[in-house]
Design a protein around this motif. Structure first.
Motif, PDB file in Angstrom:
ATOM      1  N   VAL A 129      -1.657  11.121  -0.624  1.00 34.66           N
ATOM      2  CA  VAL A 129      -2.187  12.048   0.229  1.00 34.66           C
ATOM      3  C   VAL A 129      -2.213  13.364  -0.481  1.00 34.66           C
ATOM      4  CG1 VAL A 129      -2.381  12.742   2.278  1.00 34.66           C
ATOM      5  CG2 VAL A 129      -2.246  10.367   1.976  1.00 34.66           C
ATOM      6  N   GLY A 130      -1.006  13.721  -0.999  1.00 34.37           N
ATOM      7  CA  GLY A 130      -0.466  15.009  -1.499  1.00 34.37           C
ATOM      8  C   GLY A 130      -1.652  15.367  -2.531  1.00 34.37           C
ATOM      9  N   LEU A 131      -1.986  14.593  -3.456  1.00 35.88           N
ATOM     10  CA  LEU A 131      -3.153  14.808  -4.425  1.00 35.88           C
ATOM     11  C   LEU A 131      -4.480  14.990  -3.781  1.00 35.88           C
ATOM     12  CD1 LEU A 131      -3.659  15.281  -7.485  1.00 35.88           C
ATOM     13  CD2 LEU A 131      -4.442  12.683  -7.336  1.00 35.88           C
ATOM     14  N   LEU A 132      -4.783  14.259  -2.614  1.00 30.06           N
ATOM     15  CA  LEU A 132      -5.930  14.461  -2.081  1.00 30.06           C
ATOM     16  C   LEU A 132      -5.929  15.782  -1.330  1.00 30.06           C
ATOM     17  CD1 LEU A 132      -6.567  10.837  -0.408  1.00 30.06           C
ATOM     18  CD2 LEU A 132      -7.494  11.549  -2.541  1.00 30.06           C
TER      19      LEU A 132
ATOM     20  N   LEU B 183     -13.301   8.657  -6.445  1.00 34.29           N
ATOM     21  CA  LEU B 183     -14.151   7.772  -5.513  1.00 34.29           C
ATOM     22  C   LEU B 183     -14.566   8.696  -4.315  1.00 34.29           C
ATOM     23  CD1 LEU B 183     -12.705   4.369  -5.351  1.00 34.29           C
ATOM     24  CD2 LEU B 183     -14.904   4.953  -6.199  1.00 34.29           C
ATOM     25  N   MET B 184     -13.682   9.528  -3.810  1.00 32.14           N
ATOM     26  CA  MET B 184     -13.881  10.365  -2.666  1.00 32.14           C
ATOM     27  C   MET B 184     -14.617  11.685  -3.104  1.00 32.14           C
ATOM     28  SD  MET B 184     -10.507   9.992  -0.640  1.00 32.14           S
ATOM     29  CE  MET B 184     -10.740  11.424   0.472  1.00 32.14           C
ATOM     30  N   GLN B 185     -14.474  12.217  -4.255  1.00 31.39           N
ATOM     31  CA  GLN B 185     -14.986  13.305  -4.625  1.00 31.39           C
ATOM     32  C   GLN B 185     -16.498  13.700  -4.144  1.00 31.39           C
ATOM     33  OE1 GLN B 185     -15.057  14.219  -8.818  1.00 31.39           O
ATOM     34  NE2 GLN B 185     -14.683  16.069  -8.718  1.00 31.39           N
TER      35      GLN B 185
ATOM     36  N   LEU C 276       0.770  -1.276  -0.069  1.00 24.21           N
ATOM     37  CA  LEU C 276       0.159   0.107   0.086  1.00 24.21           C
ATOM     38  C   LEU C 276       0.941   1.132   0.090  1.00 24.21           C
ATOM     39  CD1 LEU C 276      -2.847   0.903  -0.089  1.00 24.21           C
ATOM     40  CD2 LEU C 276      -2.978   0.881   2.464  1.00 24.21           C
ATOM     41  N   ALA C 277       1.943   1.122   0.878  1.00 28.56           N
ATOM     42  CA  ALA C 277       2.917   2.270   0.831  1.00 28.56           C
ATOM     43  C   ALA C 277       3.427   2.694  -0.722  1.00 28.56           C
ATOM     44  CB  ALA C 277       3.791   2.221   1.681  1.00 28.56           C
ATOM     45  N   CYS C 278       3.661   1.692  -1.500  1.00 26.86           N
ATOM     46  CA  CYS C 278       4.159   1.629  -2.495  1.00 26.86           C
ATOM     47  C   CYS C 278       3.045   2.037  -3.708  1.00 26.86           C
ATOM     48  CB  CYS C 278       4.884   0.584  -3.071  1.00 26.86           C
ATOM     49  SG  CYS C 278       6.529   0.191  -2.149  1.00 26.86           S
ATOM     50  N   GLY C 279       1.773   2.291  -3.431  1.00 28.58           N
ATOM     51  CA  GLY C 279       0.897   2.748  -4.187  1.00 28.58           C
ATOM     52  C   GLY C 279       0.355   1.498  -5.012  1.00 28.58           C
TER      53      GLY C 279
ATOM     54  N   THR D 246       0.944   9.407  -8.155  1.00 31.39           N
ATOM     55  CA  THR D 246       0.052  10.588  -8.012  1.00 31.39           C
ATOM     56  C   THR D 246      -0.964  10.237  -9.041  1.00 31.39           C
ATOM     57  OG1 THR D 246       1.888  12.278  -7.654  1.00 31.39           O
ATOM     58  CG2 THR D 246      -0.321  13.032  -8.428  1.00 31.39           C
ATOM     59  N   ILE D 247      -0.888   9.403 -10.299  1.00 27.22           N
ATOM     60  CA  ILE D 247      -1.529   8.972 -11.316  1.00 27.22           C
ATOM     61  C   ILE D 247      -2.430   8.153 -10.544  1.00 27.22           C
ATOM     62  CG2 ILE D 247      -1.977   7.774 -13.205  1.00 27.22           C
ATOM     63  CD1 ILE D 247       0.662   9.300 -14.408  1.00 27.22           C
ATOM     64  N   ALA D 248      -1.777   7.193  -9.677  1.00 33.94           N
ATOM     65  CA  ALA D 248      -2.612   6.226  -9.151  1.00 33.94           C
ATOM     66  C   ALA D 248      -3.670   6.793  -7.760  1.00 33.94           C
ATOM     67  CB  ALA D 248      -1.738   5.036  -8.441  1.00 33.94           C
ATOM     68  N   ALA D 249      -3.494   7.795  -7.762  1.00 30.65           N
ATOM     69  CA  ALA D 249      -4.021   8.490  -6.604  1.00 30.65           C
ATOM     70  C   ALA D 249      -5.412   8.919  -7.290  1.00 30.65           C
ATOM     71  CB  ALA D 249      -3.516   9.762  -5.899  1.00 30.65           C
ATOM     72  N   ILE D 250      -5.481   9.184  -8.651  1.00 28.25           N
ATOM     73  CA  ILE D 250      -6.729   9.796  -9.118  1.00 28.25           C
ATOM     74  C   ILE D 250      -7.902   9.017  -9.027  1.00 28.25           C
ATOM     75  CG2 ILE D 250      -7.507  10.519 -11.409  1.00 28.25           C
ATOM     76  CD1 ILE D 250      -4.863  11.387 -12.184  1.00 28.25           C
TER      77      ILE D 250
END
Length: 161
Positions: free
Chosen positions: A92-95, A47-49, A20-23, A38-42
């Motif tokens: 988390v930075g992208l969020l 989902l959270m939006q 999980l730490a490694c995305g 960061t792409i993986a965070a999108i």
């Protein structure tokens, strides 16, 4: 910490916290792991939006706190202070960047670009956190600060439009 041999993908997969730490593997891409993280965070952001602002903030804060632990676990496996493979901080930075962002793909793309600029550029105090803080908190905090910078710019652009 000393540099040692890189753990195998099998070793990483065996430890869910490190995976999980490694995305979920996005941080294991050899070139530009932070960008791929960061792409993986999108998808997570999308989902959270729809969440209320309060729930979005609570979940983002929870991800930050959990990220401190995830990053600390990854440090043990990689045997380095700030392994580039750890990209939960980019998630988390992208969020943080996307807090209360206007809806739409263009805003997601702009938030992504702004966050990557501040994460790579590391203006003060991002650079200070990056240099002075160590461990899981050090890994997480510089990206949160970069996300705050990107959030401010994103909201300023949204306000001006």
């Amino acid at each position: 910490m000393t540099t040692s041999t890189k753990p195998s993908t099998r070793e990483i997969i065996k430890k869910p916290a490190v995976l999980l730490a490694c995305g979920l593997g996005s941080g294991l891409i050899p070139k530009a792991p932070g960008t791929f993280g960061t792409i993986a965070a999108i998808p997570l952001y999308l989902l959270m939006q729809p969440l209320s602002l309060l729930n979005y903030l609570i979940l983002t804060f929870t991800f930050f706190v959990v990220g401190i632990w995830l990053s600390a676990e990854a440090i043990k496996v990689f045997k380095r202070d700030d392994p580039s493979e750890v990209v939960w901080d980019e998630v988390v930075g992208l969020l943080v960047t996307m807090i209360a962002a206007p809806a739409g793909l263009l805003w997601v793309l702009l938030g992504f670009v702004l966050f990557r600029i501040f994460d790579i550029w590391k203006p003060w105090p991002v650079s200070l956190a990056d240099i002075k803080l160590h461990g899981g908190l050090g890994i997480m905090l510089d990206d949160v600060i970069a996300g705050i910078y990107a959030l401010i710019v994103l909201q300023a652009i949204a306000f001006m439009i």
